[in-house]
Design a protein around this motif. Structure first.
Motif, PDB file in Angstrom:
ATOM      1  N   SER A 131     -51.696  28.772  -5.844  1.00 36.39           N
ATOM      2  CA  SER A 131     -50.766  28.397  -4.779  1.00 36.39           C
ATOM      3  C   SER A 131     -49.502  27.729  -5.309  1.00 36.39           C
ATOM      4  CB  SER A 131     -51.465  27.449  -3.790  1.00 36.39           C
ATOM      5  OG  SER A 131     -51.766  26.202  -4.409  1.00 36.39           O
ATOM      6  N   LEU A 132     -49.531  27.265  -6.554  1.00 35.05           N
ATOM      7  CA  LEU A 132     -48.390  26.527  -7.100  1.00 35.05           C
ATOM      8  C   LEU A 132     -47.403  27.422  -7.855  1.00 35.05           C
ATOM      9  CD1 LEU A 132     -50.107  23.287  -8.488  1.00 35.05           C
ATOM     10  CD2 LEU A 132     -48.619  23.462  -6.489  1.00 35.05           C
ATOM     11  N   PHE A 133     -47.894  28.505  -8.456  1.00 32.04           N
ATOM     12  CA  PHE A 133     -47.042  29.269  -9.364  1.00 32.04           C
ATOM     13  C   PHE A 133     -46.699  30.647  -8.814  1.00 32.04           C
ATOM     14  CE2 PHE A 133     -49.227  26.176 -11.972  1.00 32.04           C
ATOM     15  CZ  PHE A 133     -48.200  25.696 -12.777  1.00 32.04           C
ATOM     16  N   GLN A 134     -45.504  31.102  -9.149  1.00 34.17           N
ATOM     17  CA  GLN A 134     -45.062  32.443  -8.794  1.00 34.17           C
ATOM     18  C   GLN A 134     -44.007  32.893  -9.808  1.00 34.17           C
ATOM     19  OE1 GLN A 134     -41.813  31.518  -5.353  1.00 34.17           O
ATOM     20  NE2 GLN A 134     -43.950  31.208  -4.780  1.00 34.17           N
ATOM     21  N   ASN A 135     -43.718  34.182  -9.786  1.00 32.15           N
ATOM     22  CA  ASN A 135     -42.689  34.765 -10.667  1.00 32.15           C
ATOM     23  C   ASN A 135     -42.956  34.456 -12.142  1.00 32.15           C
ATOM     24  OD1 ASN A 135     -41.341  35.612  -8.317  1.00 32.15           O
ATOM     25  ND2 ASN A 135     -40.184  33.696  -8.216  1.00 32.15           N
ATOM     26  N   CYS A 136     -44.188  34.594 -12.564  1.00 28.70           N
ATOM     27  CA  CYS A 136     -44.540  34.274 -13.951  1.00 28.70           C
ATOM     28  C   CYS A 136     -44.209  35.448 -14.873  1.00 28.70           C
ATOM     29  CB  CYS A 136     -46.031  33.946 -14.056  1.00 28.70           C
ATOM     30  SG  CYS A 136     -46.521  32.472 -13.132  1.00 28.70           S
ATOM     31  N   ILE A 249     -42.422  27.107  -9.880  1.00 22.20           N
ATOM     32  CA  ILE A 249     -43.494  26.290  -9.328  1.00 22.20           C
ATOM     33  C   ILE A 249     -43.079  25.795  -7.947  1.00 22.20           C
ATOM     34  CG2 ILE A 249     -42.643  24.245 -10.582  1.00 22.20           C
ATOM     35  CD1 ILE A 249     -45.554  23.236 -10.587  1.00 22.20           C
ATOM     36  N   VAL A 250     -43.958  25.976  -6.993  1.00 23.37           N
ATOM     37  CA  VAL A 250     -43.710  25.550  -5.616  1.00 23.37           C
ATOM     38  C   VAL A 250     -44.004  24.064  -5.515  1.00 23.37           C
ATOM     39  CG1 VAL A 250     -44.327  25.864  -3.199  1.00 23.37           C
ATOM     40  CG2 VAL A 250     -44.330  27.830  -4.754  1.00 23.37           C
ATOM     41  N   ILE A 251     -43.031  23.310  -5.070  1.00 23.38           N
ATOM     42  CA  ILE A 251     -43.207  21.861  -4.944  1.00 23.38           C
ATOM     43  C   ILE A 251     -43.781  21.551  -3.570  1.00 23.38           C
ATOM     44  CG2 ILE A 251     -42.101  19.617  -5.158  1.00 23.38           C
ATOM     45  CD1 ILE A 251     -41.872  21.370  -7.654  1.00 23.38           C
ATOM     46  N   PRO A 252     -44.999  21.030  -3.485  1.00 24.29           N
ATOM     47  CA  PRO A 252     -45.571  20.701  -2.178  1.00 24.29           C
ATOM     48  C   PRO A 252     -44.709  19.675  -1.441  1.00 24.29           C
ATOM     49  CG  PRO A 252     -47.245  20.625  -3.901  1.00 24.29           C
ATOM     50  CD  PRO A 252     -45.927  20.735  -4.586  1.00 24.29           C
TER      51      PRO A 252
END
Length: 509
Positions: A131-136, A249-252
């Motif tokens: 849920s935190l990471f994308q576009n790796c 990284i998506v910042i909650p």
């Protein structure tokens, strides 16, 4: 008389030149020089990267977990008032400066009753790496983030790490039948199976079948585990911003239940050796929301020659990774026997765990589990937590060998952990810039994000060689040369002296 004075003067001069050579042989048996200024990066592991968001708990996941026992039996006051305060105390434990004795009596009672389950509650309610990471991207190629990042224990609890060996994989424990207990140490049992929130509990039963003995813990409704998962470290043969590891990284976002460990919105990232326990809180770099961060990496490698490895352990003053250390004490009464291979970091970790357990009868929840090594359960009740706070110097500082200047320093752990003979040290250069408002991902519905690029700065790094300064042959050659120069001494003249003062005295023919 003149001849006697000449001989005496020569002996004194030879002793004057011999003394520093003997002292150097004794005190400085090895030396380190630059062997290569362009050692190829593909011969060393890519550095490990550990990332911890400042908001540590996912409120939605926490609510799901609290539907299961033992939490489902809590009354509303304990659930809404006591539990959040307790969780915050645990989350802030690495930097807490107020005693746990100062909290309300109901919090103490709550911790004493549920301390066996709280660490797992924290583990189950954090944000997942998915849920935190994308576009790796790895080496410029789009890669599933779930293939790159996994949960690892750090000094902030569970966080997401790339290219990091579990401490559990480095533990050296086997039962009588040869089965390794690696999967019971450091990273929890869930790391070895298909972890999902839904299958973590079965019929509202507690996830552990036996809370006292960690080697008997069983997972409910999960696939059987045949072998512990082994981390395969990655390497790269490319240097530059776009050819290392990059990710978003998506910042909650903050919620009413604020489980934030820092005063800024963002996360902390640490670059470290793949074999080291991550110290994100103590050594991490801060990255704020909506930033683009660039972390360039360089390294230095030290390799010891065969001459050094053949030396006595005490003389070379460094340890080999596969050194037999069954007779070596890293602290008073503490042997190095938990880890399979020696590193200075693992030595310090084991030493600190033993010393803090000796004082508090427990260790911090974010430490790898040393319950097998210590022979006891290591979770903390409220008294143990208060003790940890009062003895943080054992976790944050080391006691120097030089007692002369120790009065100027804080108390620390007394650990005998020499450096490694072969080691790789990673150095970083860090910069970050704000994202342009025109590319803000929040407008695209992804929430606040930051982009991070981690890469080798150059194709080559510095290689050092540690070699023996004086071998026994070198010492004999140096001494013989000086004695020959000043007094004309040689093996033959030595034999002649023995002859004249022994056989010749008793035989004149």
């Amino acid at each position: 008389i003149l001849w006697a004075l000449t001989v005496l003067t020569s002996l004194i001069l030879s002793g004057f030149f011999i003394a520093p050579i003997v002292q150097k042989f004794s005190d400085s048996p090895t030396y380190t020089t630059v062997a290569n200024t362009n050692y190829p990066i593909w011969h060393l592991d890519f550095p490990a990267i550990s990332i911890c968001p400042n908001i540590r708990i996912d409120s939605k996941r926490l609510k799901e977990v609290l539907r299961n026992e033992p939490w489902s039996k809590l009354d509303k006051y304990s659930l809404d008032q006591v539990l959040p305060k307790v969780l915050k105390k645990y989350l802030f434990l690495p930097g807490m400066d107020s005693n746990f004795e100062d909290v309300e009596a109901d919090m103490k009672s709550f911790v004493d009753q549920y301390h066996q389950y709280i660490p797992q509650l924290l583990r189950s309610s954090i944000y997942s790496c998915q849920s935190l990471f994308q576009n790796c991207k790895w080496q410029g190629i789009a890669t599933l983030c779930s293939d790159l990042f996994e949960m690892r224990k750090t000094d902030l609890g569970y966080c997401c790490s790339f290219n990091t060996v579990r401490q559990a994989e480095q533990f050296d424990f086997q039962d009588d039948e040869g089965f390794s207990f690696h999967n019971y140490y450091g990273e929890d049992y869930f790391e070895l199976v298909d972890y999902t929130l839904e299958n973590m509990y079965d019929n509202d039963e507690n996830i552990y079948a036996n809370d006292e003995d960690p080697t008997k813990r069983k997972r409910r409704s999960t696939p059987e585990v045949s072998k512990p998962k082994v981390t395969r470290l990655r390497r790269t043969n490319s240097a530059g911003t776009s050819l290392g590891l990059s990710f978003s990284i998506v910042i909650p976002e903050r919620s009413t239940d604020d489980y934030t460990i820092a005063a800024f919105d963002g996360f902390k990232v640490q670059i470290h050796s793949p074999y080291d326990f991550p110290e994100v809180e103590g050594r991490g770099l801060a990255v704020a929301t909506n930033q683009i961060a660039f972390i360039s990496v360089s390294a230095s490698i030290t390799r010891s020659t065969e001459n050094v490895k053949a030396m006595n352990r005490d003389r070379r003053n460094c340890f080999l990774s596969d050194e037999e250390l069954d007779d070596y004490y890293i602290a008073d009464g503490v042997q190095f026997n938990t880890f399979d291979n020696y590193t200075q970091k693992s030595c310090l970790l084991e030493c600190q765990a033993h010393l803090i357990f000796k004082e508090c009868q427990c260790i911090p929840h974010y430490f790898p589990s040393f319950s097998k090594a210590l022979g006891q359960n290591t979770t903390c009740n409220h008294t143990g937590l208060d003790c940890l706070i009062n003895h943080q110097h054992l976790l944050n500082a080391l006691k120097p060998d030089d007692e002369e200047h120790s009065h100027q320093l804080m108390e620390g752990a007394k650990c005998n952990c020499p450096q490694q003979c072969d080691e790789t040290v990673y150095m970083t250069e860090f910069s970050q810039v704000p994202k342009s408002s025109s590319v803000s991902s929040k407008e695209a519905g992804f929430g606040n994000t930051s982009d991070v690029y981690v890469y080798f700065k150059q194709f080559g790094v510095i290689e050092f060689s540690r070699d023996q300064l004086f071998s026994l042959a070198d010492l004999i050659g140096a001494l013989g040369g000086i004695m020959g120069l000043f007094v004309g001494f040689s093996v033959l003249s030595g034999v002649e002296l023995i002859y004249w003062f022994t056989l010749r005295l008793f035989n004149n023919h």
